[in-house]
Design an enzyme around this catalytic site. Structure first.
Site, PDB file in Angstrom:
ATOM      1  CG  HIS A  96      56.983  27.890  39.565  1.00 14.37           C
ATOM      2  ND1 HIS A  96      56.646  28.129  38.491  1.00 14.37           N
ATOM      3  CD2 HIS A  96      58.350  27.217  39.424  1.00 14.37           C
ATOM      4  CE1 HIS A  96      57.762  27.805  37.423  1.00 14.37           C
ATOM      5  NE2 HIS A  96      58.935  27.479  38.280  1.00 14.37           N
ATOM      6  CE  LYS A 141      66.319  33.911  30.297  1.00 19.22           C
ATOM      7  NZ  LYS A 141      65.826  32.905  30.838  1.00 19.22           N
ATOM      8  NE  ARG A 154      61.392  20.831  35.541  1.00 20.68           N
ATOM      9  CZ  ARG A 154      61.311  21.857  34.872  1.00 20.68           C
ATOM     10  NH1 ARG A 154      60.135  22.593  34.564  1.00 20.68           N
ATOM     11  NH2 ARG A 154      62.095  21.909  34.423  1.00 20.68           N
ATOM     12  CB  SER A 184      58.072  29.725  32.522  1.00 23.47           C
ATOM     13  OG  SER A 184      58.114  29.293  34.458  1.00 23.47           O
TER      14      SER A 184
END
Ligand code: PNS
Length: 163
Positions: A17, A41, A90, A128
């Site tokens: 990030h 969440k 990515r 993450s």
């Protein structure tokens, strides 16, 4: 003055990030890193923790601010008077989800552009979720996250002797 918004969960921010934020900050006058407040969440870190980790990790970038948002990203874009969404890519596997997100946002706000920045190969495996999992099972993640994140991971999860 061009302001871009880099939205995400950032739970927690990783070196991948940071790389994307650095690249985006070099292109725009201002960059807003926007942490999603997801009511359905809970996540691992609180929104305040995520923001302070991101602020710490991006402190070397002068025109970057870290905020949080709730609800639709396009509403936040309008509130921020920004027309550029930054997302990192990515691998090809990111593409389908990102394409859907970008098209939904285009439908909702045709004036907003999504700009993809391709990550550097050394970050292409980073997420993450994988960082948390590796850390949780005792693997070394020190080279994958900013120092403040590494410190908080150690505080958050029970310490293991090989950390
Ligand atoms: O880091 P993430 O979890 O991949 O980020 C996803 C994010 C925050 C960019 C996305 O979930 C989002 O923009 N959520 C806000 C709600 C919204 O605008 N949804 C409409 C597009 S489907």
């Amino acid at each position: 003055m061009m302001r871009a918004v880099y939205p995400g969960s950032f739970d927690p921010v990783t070196n991948g990030h940071v790389y994307i934020a650095e690249r985006a900050a070099a292109l725009f006058d201002e960059l807003v890193v926007a942490v999603l407040v997801n009511a359905s969440k809970q996540g691992t870190f609180s929104i305040d923790e995520r923001k302070s980790m991101a602020r710490e990790a991006l402190g070397h970038l002068p025109h970057v601010q870290v905020l949080s948002f709730e609800g639709l990203l396009v509403d936040f874009m309008r509130q921020q008077q920004s027309r550029v969404i930054i997302r990192g890519l990515r691998a090809l596997s990111d593409f389908e989800y990102e394409f859907q997100l970008a098209q939904m946002n285009r439908q909702l706000a045709p004036e907003v552009e999504t700009l993809f920045i391709v990550t550097e190969a050394r970050y292409s495996y980073l997420s993450s979720r994988s960082v948390k999992e590796v850390f949780h099972f005792g693997g070394s993640v020190q080279s994958m996250v900013p120092p403040g994140v590494y410190r908080r991971l150690r505080e958050h999860f029970p310490p293991r002797e090989f950390h």
